[in-house]
Design a protein around this motif. Structure first.
Motif, PDB file in Angstrom:
ATOM      1  N   UNK A 106      37.524  -8.039   9.296  1.00 21.56           N
ATOM      2  CA  UNK A 106      37.727  -6.667   9.794  1.00 21.56           C
ATOM      3  C   UNK A 106      38.354  -5.836   8.682  1.00 21.56           C
ATOM      4  N   UNK A 107      37.853  -4.599   8.541  1.00 24.44           N
ATOM      5  CA  UNK A 107      38.324  -3.745   7.452  1.00 24.44           C
ATOM      6  C   UNK A 107      38.606  -2.327   7.910  1.00 24.44           C
ATOM      7  N   UNK A 108      39.618  -1.747   7.294  1.00 18.66           N
ATOM      8  CA  UNK A 108      39.878  -0.315   7.409  1.00 18.66           C
ATOM      9  C   UNK A 108      39.593   0.279   6.037  1.00 18.66           C
ATOM     10  N   UNK A 109      38.787   1.313   6.014  1.00 21.00           N
ATOM     11  CA  UNK A 109      38.445   1.991   4.772  1.00 21.00           C
ATOM     12  C   UNK A 109      39.107   3.357   4.762  1.00 21.00           C
ATOM     13  N   UNK A 110      39.802   3.636   3.695  1.00 20.92           N
ATOM     14  CA  UNK A 110      40.543   4.885   3.554  1.00 20.92           C
ATOM     15  C   UNK A 110      40.193   5.522   2.222  1.00 20.92           C
ATOM     16  N   UNK A 111      40.527   6.780   2.081  1.00 24.38           N
ATOM     17  CA  UNK A 111      40.386   7.477   0.807  1.00 24.38           C
ATOM     18  C   UNK A 111      41.289   8.694   0.835  1.00 24.38           C
ATOM     19  N   UNK A 112      41.790   9.042  -0.333  1.00 28.22           N
ATOM     20  CA  UNK A 112      42.574  10.257  -0.458  1.00 28.22           C
ATOM     21  C   UNK A 112      42.456  10.792  -1.876  1.00 28.22           C
ATOM     22  N   UNK A 113      42.808  12.056  -2.003  1.00 30.13           N
ATOM     23  CA  UNK A 113      42.852  12.705  -3.312  1.00 30.13           C
ATOM     24  C   UNK A 113      43.850  13.861  -3.214  1.00 30.13           C
ATOM     25  N   UNK A 139      36.795   1.171  10.976  1.00 26.98           N
ATOM     26  CA  UNK A 139      36.937   2.618  10.941  1.00 26.98           C
ATOM     27  C   UNK A 139      37.267   3.099   9.544  1.00 26.98           C
ATOM     28  N   UNK A 140      37.207   4.414   9.381  1.00 30.89           N
ATOM     29  CA  UNK A 140      37.448   5.028   8.079  1.00 30.89           C
ATOM     30  C   UNK A 140      38.156   6.364   8.267  1.00 30.89           C
ATOM     31  N   UNK A 141      39.084   6.657   7.369  1.00 28.53           N
ATOM     32  CA  UNK A 141      39.823   7.925   7.405  1.00 28.53           C
ATOM     33  C   UNK A 141      39.955   8.475   5.988  1.00 28.53           C
ATOM     34  N   UNK A 142      39.631   9.742   5.840  1.00 32.05           N
ATOM     35  CA  UNK A 142      39.846  10.461   4.590  1.00 32.05           C
ATOM     36  C   UNK A 142      41.075  11.353   4.773  1.00 32.05           C
ATOM     37  N   UNK A 143      41.973  11.305   3.809  1.00 34.36           N
ATOM     38  CA  UNK A 143      43.189  12.128   3.843  1.00 34.36           C
ATOM     39  C   UNK A 143      43.083  13.177   2.741  1.00 34.36           C
ATOM     40  N   UNK A 144      42.780  14.421   3.106  1.00 31.25           N
ATOM     41  CA  UNK A 144      42.692  15.481   2.097  1.00 31.25           C
ATOM     42  C   UNK A 144      44.083  15.903   1.627  1.00 31.25           C
ATOM     43  N   UNK A 145      44.136  16.525   0.488  1.00 28.31           N
ATOM     44  CA  UNK A 145      45.382  17.115  -0.028  1.00 28.31           C
ATOM     45  C   UNK A 145      46.579  16.187   0.204  1.00 28.31           C
ATOM     46  N   UNK A 146      46.517  15.039  -0.399  1.00 32.11           N
ATOM     47  CA  UNK A 146      47.499  13.980  -0.161  1.00 32.11           C
ATOM     48  C   UNK A 146      48.939  14.481  -0.205  1.00 32.11           C
ATOM     49  N   UNK A 147      49.292  15.209  -1.232  1.00 33.21           N
ATOM     50  CA  UNK A 147      50.687  15.615  -1.392  1.00 33.21           C
ATOM     51  C   UNK A 147      51.149  16.610  -0.323  1.00 33.21           C
ATOM     52  N   UNK A 148      50.216  17.322   0.290  1.00 35.31           N
ATOM     53  CA  UNK A 148      50.564  18.210   1.393  1.00 35.31           C
ATOM     54  C   UNK A 148      50.694  17.449   2.710  1.00 35.31           C
ATOM     55  N   UNK A 149      49.964  16.359   2.846  1.00 34.73           N
ATOM     56  CA  UNK A 149      49.896  15.644   4.116  1.00 34.73           C
ATOM     57  C   UNK A 149      50.699  14.356   4.177  1.00 34.73           C
ATOM     58  N   UNK A 163      48.136  11.153  10.960  1.00 36.54           N
ATOM     59  CA  UNK A 163      48.885   9.933  11.289  1.00 36.54           C
ATOM     60  C   UNK A 163      48.347   9.303  12.569  1.00 36.54           C
ATOM     61  N   UNK A 164      48.080  10.111  13.577  1.00 35.67           N
ATOM     62  CA  UNK A 164      47.540   9.583  14.832  1.00 35.67           C
ATOM     63  C   UNK A 164      46.132   9.024  14.650  1.00 35.67           C
ATOM     64  N   UNK A 165      45.347   9.675  13.822  1.00 35.95           N
ATOM     65  CA  UNK A 165      43.998   9.186  13.540  1.00 35.95           C
ATOM     66  C   UNK A 165      44.065   7.800  12.893  1.00 35.95           C
ATOM     67  N   UNK A 166      44.949   7.642  11.926  1.00 32.86           N
ATOM     68  CA  UNK A 166      45.112   6.357  11.249  1.00 32.86           C
ATOM     69  C   UNK A 166      45.646   5.294  12.207  1.00 32.86           C
TER      70      UNK A 166
END
Length: 173
Positions: A106-113, A139-149, A163-166
């Motif tokens: 089982x895997x969770x895939x994430x990404x941010x920038x 599942x997968x979650x992209x986190x935009x604007x990492x330093x803001x979020x 946070x709730x999505x993750x």
């Protein structure tokens, strides 16, 4: 539960490493191992090098780590809309050991920038291709604007929606 978390990035200060670790620690009862792909650096993959070198010990060790995990959490950095060269090279070598690189884990895939795109392009690629390599993508979650979020000081989200999505994905494990 043994959770292997890592960033598909060679950056020593990887925001994706922070995100992968944060997500892994949200898994109840997790024994988290944070892996650094720099520990698995190898020559650039080619069939010629494979004939010359065989299967490098680093690729074998990485494959073994994946196999020992109960859950895998990967956060992808994006270079020019795709995988980082460091991750792609590690993946290419490892896939020559066994095409089922992820061993049905089982895997969770994430990404941010730092930017508003949140490395969504590479995340979409990973989400689409990983099942062909025996990944059970939960599942997968992209986190935009990492330093803001994300608050680096506290190591937690500023954005409660993300946070709730993750946490929803983590709960699916």
């Amino acid at each position: 539960m043994n959770v292997l978390a890592f960033a598909a990035s060679s950056s020593k200060n990887s925001i994706n490493q922070r995100l992968a670790y944060y997500a892994a620690t949200q898994i109840e009862g997790a024994n988290v191992e944070l892996l650094d792909i720099n520990d698995y650096e190898m020559p650039l993959f080619s069939e010629d090098r494979e004939k010359e070198l065989g299967q490098p010990e680093q690729a074998k060790a990485f494959y073994k780590k994946l196999g020992e995990a109960d859950v895998i959490v990967i956060s992808f950095a994006e270079h020019n809309g795709s995988y980082t060269a460091a991750y792609k090279n590690l993946f290419d070598w490892t896939s020559r050991i066994d095409r089922e690189v992820f061993q049905n884990k089982p895997m969770l895939l994430l990404a941010t920038s730092p930017g508003p795109g949140g490395a969504a392009s590479v995340l979409a690629q990973a989400k689409q291709s990983s099942p062909y390599f025996a990944a059970d993508v939960k599942g997968a979650v992209s986190v935009p604007s990492f330093y803001d979020n994300f608050d680096i000081e506290s190591g937690s989200f500023r954005n409660s929606e993300l946070e709730q999505q993750l946490k929803g994905l983590v709960a699916s494990l």
